[in-house]
Scaffold this motif. Sequence first.
Motif, short mmCIF file in Angstrom:
data_model
loop_
_atom_site.label_atom_id
_atom_site.label_comp_id
_atom_site.label_asym_id
_atom_site.label_seq_id
_atom_site.Cartn_x
_atom_site.Cartn_y
_atom_site.Cartn_z
N UNK A 1 51.88 36.08 35.82
CA UNK A 1 51.19 35.75 34.56
C UNK A 1 49.66 35.87 34.70
N UNK A 2 49.05 35.39 35.81
CA UNK A 2 47.59 35.56 35.93
C UNK A 2 47.13 37.01 35.83
N UNK A 3 47.90 37.93 36.40
CA UNK A 3 47.52 39.34 36.32
C UNK A 3 47.60 39.82 34.87
N UNK A 4 48.64 39.40 34.15
CA UNK A 4 48.79 39.80 32.75
C UNK A 4 47.63 39.29 31.90
N UNK A 5 47.24 38.05 32.13
CA UNK A 5 46.14 37.48 31.35
C UNK A 5 44.81 38.15 31.67
N UNK A 6 44.61 38.47 32.96
CA UNK A 6 43.36 39.15 33.30
C UNK A 6 43.32 40.54 32.66
N UNK A 7 44.46 41.20 32.56
CA UNK A 7 44.50 42.52 31.93
C UNK A 7 44.04 42.46 30.48
N UNK A 8 44.24 41.31 29.82
CA UNK A 8 43.84 41.14 28.43
C UNK A 8 42.36 40.77 28.32
N UNK A 9 41.89 39.88 29.20
CA UNK A 9 40.55 39.32 29.05
C UNK A 9 39.52 39.88 30.03
N UNK A 10 39.93 40.54 31.11
CA UNK A 10 38.99 41.02 32.12
C UNK A 10 38.35 42.34 31.75
N UNK A 11 37.21 42.64 32.37
CA UNK A 11 36.48 43.88 32.07
C UNK A 11 36.59 44.92 33.17
N UNK A 12 37.06 44.54 34.36
CA UNK A 12 37.15 45.50 35.46
C UNK A 12 38.41 46.33 35.31
N UNK A 13 38.28 47.63 35.53
CA UNK A 13 39.43 48.53 35.44
C UNK A 13 40.26 48.52 36.71
N UNK A 14 39.72 48.03 37.82
CA UNK A 14 40.42 48.13 39.10
C UNK A 14 40.68 46.80 39.78
N UNK A 15 40.08 45.71 39.30
CA UNK A 15 40.23 44.43 39.97
C UNK A 15 41.68 43.96 39.93
N UNK A 16 42.21 43.59 41.08
CA UNK A 16 43.58 43.08 41.20
C UNK A 16 43.50 41.58 41.46
N UNK A 17 43.98 40.80 40.50
CA UNK A 17 43.89 39.34 40.56
C UNK A 17 45.15 38.75 41.16
N UNK A 18 44.97 37.67 41.93
CA UNK A 18 46.12 36.99 42.53
C UNK A 18 45.66 36.07 43.65
N UNK A 19 46.58 35.58 44.45
CA UNK A 19 46.21 34.73 45.59
C UNK A 19 45.38 35.52 46.60
N UNK A 20 44.36 34.90 47.15
CA UNK A 20 43.56 35.50 48.22
C UNK A 20 43.42 34.49 49.35
N UNK A 21 43.05 34.99 50.50
CA UNK A 21 43.05 34.16 51.71
C UNK A 21 42.09 32.98 51.60
N UNK A 22 40.84 33.24 51.23
CA UNK A 22 39.83 32.17 51.23
C UNK A 22 40.18 31.09 50.22
#
Length: 576
Positions: free
Chosen positions: A58-79
């Motif tokens: 779901x976070x990826x789907x929401x970012x696809x609607x509201x985000x401006x980056x064409x390549x940013x992949x959202x999700x869990x990250x290490x830090x």
Amino acid sequence: MLRRYLPILDWGRRYDRRALANDLIAAVIVTIMLIPQSLAYALLAGLPPEAGIYASIVPILLYAVFGTSRALAVGPVAVVSLMTAAAVGQVAQQGTAGYAAAALTLALLSGGMLVLMGVLRLGFVANFLSHPVIAGFITASGILIATSQLKHILGVPAEGHTLPQMLAALWMQLGQTNLITLVIGVLATGFLFWVRTNLKPFLRGLGTPPLLADILTKAGPVAAVVTTTLAVWALGLAERGVKIVGAVPQSLPPLTMPALSPDLVGQLLLPALLISVIGFVESISVAQTLAAKKRQRIDPDQELIGLGAANLGAAFTGGYPVTGGFARSVVNFDAGAETPAAGAFTALGLAIAAVALTPLVYYLPNATLAATIIVAVLGLVDLSILRKTWAYSRADFAAVAATILVTLVVGVEAGVASGVLLSVLLHLYKTSRPHVAEVGLVRGTQHFRNVNRHQVGTDPEVLTLRVDESLYFVNARFLEDLIQRRVTDGCAIRHVVLMFSAVNAVDYSALESLEAINQRLRDMGVGLHLSEVKGPVMDRLRKTHLLDELNGRVFLSQFDAWQALSPQPARQTAAQ
């Protein structure tokens, strides 16, 4: 207005078959990469493995609607996963329902803060963290993350949130090492390192097409997962002490409700703010880097809203705080992602995996997931930043070294807080002692340069100081003291000219300092003059009494001041 808050309305109306094909290919590659990564990062956050999958849908789907980056992949990250474990571990016991609920609350608070910051256009807050300090924090976090996974490689229970605690716990439990787990962990780690550096050149040497070689390389962690899972199942290694993932719910992300008790919210507010800032800085840096390669534009304020929406989605669908990941975003970009729709297709692939593939990871050893994390985060460790900052700026070196030390010895939250504090203090320190150069006329020109760097003409009766910083409360007294030391009793100086070509602002404290300088010089029989004052600064000064009481003049250029104030012989000498 609506298009500003919904970038999908912009790129969506231009979507075509070519973009669809490129996005689908990128989604396949990123999905293959994300399956083991999501499971591993959930383990790092102290959550069940399925939480990593849920936080990637779901976070990826929401970012696809509201985000401006064409390549940013959202999700869990290490830090962010490490910071989640550190924050939630202080309010709930790992493995309990309260722990998972607190992680949801953390995502909710982080998402709310990001959206609010975006609406208020506070994207500039990322500037309060200097790059060296961020590099130091990420390096220390990478060391902490890799160290925290050694217990899974050894198969021993070793807890701790700081480097000394972890190392002490590992040392105490070293005799309880499970040799089978150790073999699995070492082989998986070695294989993943080999895949990262050598598999693609090896496949290209065999004549494999570039796209297929890239997919197979990204599928390296999947190969490690499949191989070690089959080995544990076939050889019955779980009965011999090898820790496995176990049962993973076979379902789409559930609808969840974060815990909202006042005590819990109060305890998680500061960690949520730190996670929001760090996540945004990491995300915006990679988004802007990738966008620049295609001459695209990133809106930092809208990125705050996009990341905030993603975190809110994670809070209500069984996830935990997320942000844009560097590694997967680069993979997404290199695979040819054209639009955020590639993220939506990735979410679809992960949803299929959540429904159809989760039973297959029952015998997946934790050591393999730990190896995946170790290989991923060691790429974050950059100790060369210490050498670079030492050679360039000792102040930056001190900030980086302190950030690394505090993060390793005290903890992640203290490391982030110290990084923010050190960034601000470093800025204040640098601006509190602005560069002020005494300048003279370059012979045969109308240009003025530093007397210590160039052969220039000067007049003993005229002191010209070029102020290379805006004047405000932190550095106002510095200029006062400098002029007081320079214009002493018995010297020949009759005029002091402040060259304001680099001054962009003068606050009220600095205004009072200028008034004090003017009064002191007047009492000494010395004129105070200004030259090359910028329009906005002059507009502010005209609203005050300074210009009316100025013991001198305001000159359009420094050359005009030189001609008006220097005696004729001095002007002729400088011109020759």
